[in-house]
Design an enzyme around this catalytic site. Sequence first.
Site, PDB file in Angstrom:
ATOM      1  N   ASN A  15       0.819  -1.216   0.000  1.00  0.00           N
ATOM      2  CA  ASN A  15       0.000   0.000   0.000  1.00  0.00           C
ATOM      3  C   ASN A  15       0.839   1.245   0.000  1.00  0.00           C
ATOM      4  OD1 ASN A  15      -0.346   1.768   2.699  1.00  0.00           O
ATOM      5  ND2 ASN A  15       0.388  -0.290   3.205  1.00  0.00           N
ATOM      6  N   ASN A  30       4.768   5.915  15.309  1.00  0.00           N
ATOM      7  CA  ASN A  30       4.918   5.294  13.993  1.00  0.00           C
ATOM      8  C   ASN A  30       6.256   5.691  13.390  1.00  0.00           C
ATOM      9  OD1 ASN A  30       4.870   4.638  11.285  1.00  0.00           O
ATOM     10  ND2 ASN A  30       2.695   5.114  11.002  1.00  0.00           N
ATOM     11  N   CYS A  37       6.293   3.858   8.694  1.00  0.00           N
ATOM     12  CA  CYS A  37       5.651   4.057   7.394  1.00  0.00           C
ATOM     13  C   CYS A  37       6.712   4.271   6.316  1.00  0.00           C
ATOM     14  CB  CYS A  37       4.704   5.252   7.477  1.00  0.00           C
ATOM     15  SG  CYS A  37       3.836   5.548   5.949  1.00  0.00           S
ATOM     16  N   ASN A  91       6.518  -3.030  11.053  1.00  0.00           N
ATOM     17  CA  ASN A  91       5.758  -2.244  10.099  1.00  0.00           C
ATOM     18  C   ASN A  91       5.943  -2.895   8.728  1.00  0.00           C
ATOM     19  OD1 ASN A  91       4.551  -0.025   8.604  1.00  0.00           O
ATOM     20  ND2 ASN A  91       4.884   1.211  10.440  1.00  0.00           N
ATOM     21  N   THR A  92       5.467  -2.251   7.698  1.00  0.00           N
ATOM     22  CA  THR A  92       5.475  -2.889   6.376  1.00  0.00           C
ATOM     23  C   THR A  92       6.853  -2.846   5.730  1.00  0.00           C
ATOM     24  OG1 THR A  92       4.749  -0.802   5.434  1.00  0.00           O
ATOM     25  CG2 THR A  92       3.044  -2.421   5.949  1.00  0.00           C
ATOM     26  N   CYS A 135       1.586 -42.209   0.030  1.00  0.00           N
ATOM     27  CA  CYS A 135       2.185 -41.594  -1.163  1.00  0.00           C
ATOM     28  C   CYS A 135       1.273 -41.746  -2.379  1.00  0.00           C
ATOM     29  CB  CYS A 135       3.533 -42.258  -1.439  1.00  0.00           C
ATOM     30  SG  CYS A 135       4.338 -41.643  -2.919  1.00  0.00           S
ATOM     31  N   CYS A 176       3.220 -38.651  -6.990  1.00  0.00           N
ATOM     32  CA  CYS A 176       3.284 -37.487  -7.879  1.00  0.00           C
ATOM     33  C   CYS A 176       4.723 -37.248  -8.304  1.00  0.00           C
ATOM     34  CB  CYS A 176       2.705 -36.247  -7.197  1.00  0.00           C
ATOM     35  SG  CYS A 176       3.665 -35.655  -5.784  1.00  0.00           S
ATOM     36  N   CYS A 208       8.667 -34.980  -5.032  1.00  0.00           N
ATOM     37  CA  CYS A 208       9.834 -35.117  -4.151  1.00  0.00           C
ATOM     38  C   CYS A 208      11.027 -35.614  -4.958  1.00  0.00           C
ATOM     39  CB  CYS A 208       9.528 -36.067  -2.985  1.00  0.00           C
ATOM     40  SG  CYS A 208       9.091 -37.747  -3.494  1.00  0.00           S
ATOM     41  N   CYS A 265      14.419 -33.484  -5.299  1.00  0.00           N
ATOM     42  CA  CYS A 265      15.651 -34.040  -4.739  1.00  0.00           C
ATOM     43  C   CYS A 265      16.688 -34.268  -5.840  1.00  0.00           C
ATOM     44  CB  CYS A 265      15.351 -35.353  -4.019  1.00  0.00           C
ATOM     45  SG  CYS A 265      16.816 -36.113  -3.271  1.00  0.00           S
TER      46      CYS A 265
END
Lengths: 461, 435
Positions: free
Chosen positions: A73, A132, A135, A200-201, A345, A348, A351, A355
Amino acid sequence: MADLTTRFAGIKSPNPFWLASAPPSNSGAQIHRAFEAGWGGAVWKTIGPPVLNVSNRYGAWHSGNQKMLAINNVELISDRPLEVNLREMAEVKRAWPDRAVIASAMVESNRMAWHTIVRQIEDTGADGIELNYGCPHGMSERGMGSAVGQVPEYCEQITAWVMEVSKIPVIVKLTPNITNIVMPARAAVAAKASALSLINTVNSIIGVDLDTLQMTPNIGGKGGHGGYAGPAVKPIALNMLSALGTDPVVKGSGLPISGMGGIATWKDAAEFLLLGASSLQVCTAVMHYGFRIVEDLCDGLSNWMDSKGMATLDDVIGKSLHLVSDFKDFDLSFRAVARIDTSKCIKCDICYVACNDTAHQCIDLISSDGKLVAPHTYDVRSNGKQIAVETRPQPIVREEDCVGCRLCYNVCPVDHCIEMVEVSSGRESVTWDEICKGQKDVTEDWEKMKQYRDKVGIHIH
Amino acid sequence: MQQTATPGQALAEHVPPLSAHEAIVEANRCLFCYDAPCTHACPTHIDIPRFIKKISTDNLIGSARTILDANLLGSTCARVCPVQELCEGACVLGSEHKPISIGRLQRYSTDHIRQRGIDVIHAGPATGKRVVVVGAGPAGLSCAGQLARLGHSVTVYEKRPLAGGLSTYGIIGLREPVDASLAEVEMIKRLGVAIETGHELGANLNLDDLLRSFEAVFLSVGLGATPALDIPGEEHIVDGLAYIEQSKIDPTAMHIGRNVVVIGAGNTAIDCATIAKRLGAESVTMVYRRTDREMTAYPHEYEFVKNEGVAFRFLTQPIAALELNGKLVGLKCLRMKLGALDASARPTSELIPDSDFILPADQVVKAIGQQKPAIAKKLGLATEKGYLKVDDNFMTSISKVYSGGDCIRSKGSASTVMAVQDGKLAAHSIHRSLY
């Protein structure tokens, strides 16, 4: 039910969850609704000198199907007149005596200006003041916000001005946009602040629109850095929180720390508490889902505390902080290996590729008859679900070669399918620091290192 | 029953396209498996995780290219593949969750380029070699397109007025509309492939001429007509493939009976029953001499047609079409029982004597498979179980003559995607043989 009552630098609230100083706490009407929803406190959106805002002020980072893992922001401090904010602050505090109402403030770096704003805030009946110093956009260009937080001397000077007059607790809010967060914290300690808060951001640019090549968000043909917050910054916040909690000066001061930065769930909250925060501030998650989320923040935290036999927040706060260590103090003989639960398992092979391509090449694909198979080797004339499923090999960790890096554990999409299992390394416990002190040549000479490894039995393939 | 939609609307594509949002959400659900089982299960081995990942990154052109690179008829296959038996059936998310909607995502990417007129596959540099393809169905188009990608000059001869084979004529519009098939034909043409319709081998084409004019021949002639039932009154029985064809090409002129009986229980029979039901038949009954356990229709097709309101009479053998005053009035049938297992481990069916009964019907459609390719005998090609015999390189018993698609499917069940893979692999064999 665990007791969530919070006492923070003398400020009381029925639970540790406060709205962070941000758009959700922009007005009395919003804070009324937040308190109705159950928030324990609110840090009012920063009041200070006159400002003007722009449109397209919020950008966001999304990943996959998850919206707003972080928000960015360029909104400034409150753009509502000072007297309106002060009047509403007084009204809210009168209506909600049991909730924490804290005014965030930022004025020019002038002793009188700070004295004035502190007195104005005290007149509202607010429970505390948050300075603050964080900012990162707009206000910093005017010498406020992170322009103060990034210079410990300014931080100390202004905090001291505030402490000269303040009769209510003063929280110094730190910017993460600094190399070492401990320095401004020590400055606040030196100036005798009542408490700290962070983070803070974070300075950030969301991106570029690939259709128009304009900045995202596009602010009238321009764009720029803004403050980054939300779930994606939580690990950064936890690190800075821990850095304060483990610093002898800050820790020794006993100043409480209000933690914030990516708290979205009660689990996040519990982690901040365990690492030393004693109140919690939330913004992005509220901006995403509204005030209602406080219900599960409290409910979940309380149920978890019950399950752990923790009766009050004092049983939680800082409980894991002592485990935060430097690398040099880690046990180099600690050994864990990955183990794949073949019953869970789904093959898929994420891993395997992780690896094999990027870690330590210690997962094998094993056929049902126990043979090692290479990927992409099935007959191109075979097809159909039956063959594809039945002939698919099983990934198996070669434990003797596994360095326990934990990458496969992290990428596995199935819960509890890959576990890191602690195994004995057969070696005496030792830290890098101890080696440095006892056998310094091992840390300086590769030949000596080789001899050391051979002696203790460390084999790196 | 009141007709609420035109025949074209009643048979419009059944599965809606994914919206951009749906596609991205679904694509993001894909785990991006390594050496994925869906890719193995796909007869053309499309790199499925790759094309899905590209959807999630908004790279739809790359996604479509990934699909078409492995399967030039990816748009048809997205619609007609029995994905439950292939890619989606092998999805690792299938056991506990919902498998990824691979077919619909594939359609999303291929529709994207079709709707925008984008070509992602191009002809290779010209080699000067000439190949002829006979039959413009999926196998023929796949082979022709692949040869064009390899730079060869290809002519496709097709006996029907439109190219596309069963995709154009033989698959219910509910699953694949004619325009989807014809768009694919146009894409193949844009690779430089010449498609000449109205040419039939054994009629106005002969193999010797082709072998003289071209360096190789690919026969993708499909199968023959629906075989005869050899029962009295057969002349009143409508051919199932013709039934589907008319529903796609000229649905408004189509005659639909009031009480329709469909003989057979394969996927074509199911399409016929669906057409009858959707176009206004009061009752539609499928008759099959065995039971639902032996039927060749895919389970999901069976479920679909039951939901359409089609009735089934299993263990039923038609023995005569009955007429009154020259009009069909019913189908006389006998009851059956299951007997011993046959060579393919299916139970045989046996007649129960004196069990005859009549199913009232003013329209009977037969969809009991197709006859084996008649061309083999005419051309003197070796056969296997009546189908054209080919070697591992898809070459027939005559040198330089290759074949693929349904006409060689002596093993396994015929499907579009298998035909596409035959065409692709045969193209590579032909290509290798040209040098």
